[in-house]
Design an enzyme around this catalytic site. Structure first.
Site, PDB file in Angstrom:
ATOM      1  N   HIS A 183     -72.411 -38.902 -11.723  1.00  0.00           N
ATOM      2  CA  HIS A 183     -72.782 -38.976 -10.311  1.00  0.00           C
ATOM      3  C   HIS A 183     -72.997 -37.590  -9.705  1.00  0.00           C
ATOM      4  O   HIS A 183     -73.220 -37.452  -8.497  1.00  0.00           O
ATOM      5  CB  HIS A 183     -71.653 -39.716  -9.567  1.00  0.00           C
ATOM      6  CG  HIS A 183     -72.034 -40.275  -8.252  1.00  0.00           C
ATOM      7  ND1 HIS A 183     -71.399 -39.937  -7.075  1.00  0.00           N
ATOM      8  CD2 HIS A 183     -72.992 -41.172  -7.897  1.00  0.00           C
ATOM      9  CE1 HIS A 183     -71.915 -40.596  -6.064  1.00  0.00           C
ATOM     10  NE2 HIS A 183     -72.893 -41.347  -6.532  1.00  0.00           N
ATOM     11  N   LYS A 222     -74.567 -33.935  -8.616  1.00  0.00           N
ATOM     12  CA  LYS A 222     -75.870 -33.515  -8.076  1.00  0.00           C
ATOM     13  C   LYS A 222     -75.849 -31.994  -7.954  1.00  0.00           C
ATOM     14  O   LYS A 222     -75.402 -31.443  -6.952  1.00  0.00           O
ATOM     15  CB  LYS A 222     -76.105 -34.184  -6.720  1.00  0.00           C
ATOM     16  CG  LYS A 222     -76.067 -35.719  -6.802  1.00  0.00           C
ATOM     17  CD  LYS A 222     -75.610 -36.323  -5.493  1.00  0.00           C
ATOM     18  CE  LYS A 222     -75.547 -37.837  -5.581  1.00  0.00           C
ATOM     19  NZ  LYS A 222     -74.376 -38.314  -6.333  1.00  0.00           N
ATOM     20  N   ASP A 251     -81.471 -19.254 -11.884  1.00  0.00           N
ATOM     21  CA  ASP A 251     -81.320 -17.840 -12.263  1.00  0.00           C
ATOM     22  C   ASP A 251     -79.907 -17.299 -12.084  1.00  0.00           C
ATOM     23  O   ASP A 251     -79.708 -16.081 -12.051  1.00  0.00           O
ATOM     24  CB  ASP A 251     -82.300 -16.967 -11.468  1.00  0.00           C
ATOM     25  CG  ASP A 251     -83.749 -17.198 -11.884  1.00  0.00           C
ATOM     26  OD1 ASP A 251     -83.971 -17.840 -12.925  1.00  0.00           O
ATOM     27  OD2 ASP A 251     -84.644 -16.740 -11.161  1.00  0.00           O
ATOM     28  N   HIS A 289     -74.316 -41.183   4.296  1.00  0.00           N
ATOM     29  CA  HIS A 289     -74.061 -41.034   2.866  1.00  0.00           C
ATOM     30  C   HIS A 289     -73.289 -39.749   2.552  1.00  0.00           C
ATOM     31  O   HIS A 289     -73.063 -39.400   1.404  1.00  0.00           O
ATOM     32  CB  HIS A 289     -75.403 -41.044   2.115  1.00  0.00           C
ATOM     33  CG  HIS A 289     -75.295 -41.258   0.648  1.00  0.00           C
ATOM     34  ND1 HIS A 289     -75.476 -40.243  -0.270  1.00  0.00           N
ATOM     35  CD2 HIS A 289     -75.023 -42.368  -0.083  1.00  0.00           C
ATOM     36  CE1 HIS A 289     -75.334 -40.717  -1.495  1.00  0.00           C
ATOM     37  NE2 HIS A 289     -75.048 -42.001  -1.423  1.00  0.00           N
ATOM     38  N   LYS A 300     -70.378 -37.014   1.980  1.00  0.00           N
ATOM     39  CA  LYS A 300     -69.080 -37.069   1.303  1.00  0.00           C
ATOM     40  C   LYS A 300     -68.375 -35.749   1.582  1.00  0.00           C
ATOM     41  O   LYS A 300     -68.607 -34.753   0.889  1.00  0.00           O
ATOM     42  CB  LYS A 300     -69.269 -37.278  -0.193  1.00  0.00           C
ATOM     43  CG  LYS A 300     -70.193 -38.456  -0.541  1.00  0.00           C
ATOM     44  CD  LYS A 300     -71.044 -38.095  -1.728  1.00  0.00           C
ATOM     45  CE  LYS A 300     -72.219 -39.000  -1.953  1.00  0.00           C
ATOM     46  NZ  LYS A 300     -72.029 -40.397  -1.877  1.00  0.00           N
ATOM     47  N   ASP A 325     -57.398 -29.190   8.620  1.00  0.00           N
ATOM     48  CA  ASP A 325     -56.902 -28.097   9.460  1.00  0.00           C
ATOM     49  C   ASP A 325     -57.975 -27.029   9.685  1.00  0.00           C
ATOM     50  O   ASP A 325     -59.104 -27.352  10.013  1.00  0.00           O
ATOM     51  CB  ASP A 325     -55.624 -27.511   8.864  1.00  0.00           C
ATOM     52  CG  ASP A 325     -54.470 -28.519   8.889  1.00  0.00           C
ATOM     53  OD1 ASP A 325     -54.582 -29.514   9.627  1.00  0.00           O
ATOM     54  OD2 ASP A 325     -53.479 -28.305   8.173  1.00  0.00           O
TER      55      ASP A 325
END
Length: 490
Positions: free
Chosen positions: A224, A226, A231, A408, A410, A415
């Protein structure tokens, strides 16, 4: 008559042989489940299914129930070679320029996976797919040495072709281009889409390709992550895949998400993660130098200003690991919170430990806020997520339903100087079954930027009250309770 009796005896013998063999198989699997010392509730659920519905239970267990913990994803020798290439300095925890909570989290991350700590980085926060894709394509076009890119979904649509064309152009220019996509996540994409890249010199491979007879050993484990590394100077990590809906919203008015563009030494950790997965697929160990040149320039007219991220650590987790790394990091961060916890997630199906930690924090008068979408791209996950709302409200957790479209993102903010952005949903699948990656950021400056983004989304969200939620329709309560039963495998 003799022939008839002989055939009958033979059939009877075959019937009893198959019955005994089947029973032995079921009992053996039950024994394996019990011997693995899993969560007793989950173990009992699997045992019940296998005994009550043997045929269906056996099929479900083969696909969803198998445990691949402690399966070695890369040899110790190759891991040591990659760590040396990552070449981060040894961490002196006492001298870190952070508070005790951040130091404890950094120490835990290093203990769990050897995660290196990097100072003096910059992170640009993108909250929509259009701006993120513009920045990514611009960086790819400036690549001179290599591009390593990994996504759960790479669709055969306008956005996917935009990425494909940019990668092919660089491959023709002599740049080394490697692509990992998840076979299940991109299952609907025709092979011709990826073969057209291979024909132009792009190295493209599916992660955990689902084939017979290995279907049951692969379909439940998904990469999952991404990531993109260009470089060795620029990296990307977050929740956005390569598909039109992340840019134009698809069936939603908008698709709200978060992704980071990282510059600085922490890019080395993204390269390390990619190299491990690349080697796991049987490809040669990546042995590329990190450039000391200045980071690639952002697109002209760039509206997003990079924010100083004083400290960064990349955490990865997956079903092969001994520990649920990212889950334990979240649990530690939540348990240390003194002021606030802000969470954005598309699906909220927490483990008992994470749910109790959030409730404990709220009951301790920590400002706990959870934001999930009003409408979701998965009705099953939406109803299952809703089933947790009442017990959160009862503990004092503030629940916000994002109204404009699909949320979507996440992310979690703790704090004043702890935050994380990545691919990990607050659900069982991300915690137990998926290969995930999250960047943990220890920075007052970045924390303030992420808080600003959260509060902007909060203004467009509806805060749920206990009275309102108790009076929702009975059919909705029943649907939520039913879908919650499937939470561990959704």
């Amino acid at each position: 008559m003799i022939d008839f009796l002989s055939q009958y005896i033979n059939l009877t013998w075959v019937y009893w042989f198959l019955t005994v063999a089947y029973a032995v198989t079921i009992i053996s699997i039950v024994g394996v489940i019990v011997s693995e010392n899993r969560n007793p509730v989950k173990s009992l659920a699997w045992v019940t299914v296998l005994l009550a519905l043997p045929a269906l239970g056996l099929l479900l267990y083969v696909v969803f129930g198998r445990n691949i913990k402690n399966k070695r994803i890369i040899s110790r020798r190759n891991r040591r070679r990659l760590r040396r290439r990552e070449s981060a300095r040894k961490i002196d925890f006492a001298r870190l320029p952070h508070g005790d909570s951040a130091k404890n989290l950094i120490r835990l991350a290093h203990s769990l996976s050897g995660a290196m700590y990097y100072r003096n980085n910059y992170a640009t926060l993108y909250n929509n797919g259009r701006d993120k894709m513009d920045a990514l394509i611009n960086d790819i076009r400036q690549a001179r040495d290599y591009i390593n890119i990994q996504y759960y979904i790479i669709n055969d649509d306008e956005t996917g072709h935009r990425l494909k064309d940019a990668l092919i152009e660089r491959a023709r220019a002599g740049v080394t281009v490697r692509v990992i996509y998840d076979h299940v996540g991109s299952f609907k994409v025709k092979n011709s889409f990826f073969k057209s890249m291979q024909a132009e010199g792009v190295q493209v491979y599916p992660f955990f390709k689902v084939t017979f007879p290995g279907l049951g050993s692969r379909i439940n484990w998904r990469n999952h992550r991404k990531l993109c590394i260009i470089d060795g100077t620029v990296g990307y990590i977050g929740g956005m895949n390569i598909a039109d809906r992340y840019v134009d919203g698809g069936k939603f008015n908008e698709w709200r998400d978060l992704h980071l563009r990282v510059t600085g030494p922490a890019v080395r950790s993204l390269q390390y993660s990619f190299a491990v997965d690349w080697n796991f697929m049987g490809q040669p160990l990546i042995d590329e130098e990190f450039s000391n040149s200045a980071p690639l320039l952002p697109p002209d007219g760039e509206q997003h200003t990079p924010t100083q991220a004083r400290g960064m650590q990349l955490m990865t987790s997956g079903p092969t690991g001994q520990w649920s790394n990212i889950s334990l990091m979240m649990l530690k961060a939540i348990s240390q919170a003194k002021k606030c916890i802000f969470i954005q997630t598309p699906y909220f199906l927490p483990t008992d430990a994470l749910l109790k930690a959030l409730q404990t924090a709220a009951l301790s008068r920590v400002d706990v806020r959870l934001m999930i979408p009003r409408r979701s791209d998965s009705d099953m996950l939406r109803w299952a997520s809703y089933s947790y709302i009442l017990e959160c409200l009862q503990a004092g957790i503030k629940i916000y339903l994002y109204e404009p479209g699909m949320l979507h993102a996440k992310s979690m903010l703790i704090d004043d100087e702890i935050s994380t952005v990545g691919s990990t949903n607050f659900d069982f699948r991300s915690i137990e079954h998926n290969f995930e990656s999250n960047m943990f950021i220890y920075s007052h400056e970045f924390n303030a930027r992420l808080r600003e983004s959260f509060l902007h989304d909060q203004e467009q969200s509806h805060r749920v009250t206990s009275n309102e939620w108790r009076h929702r329709p009975i059919y909705q309560k029943a649907l939520e309770s039913f879908m919650r039963l499937f939470a561990p495998i959704l």
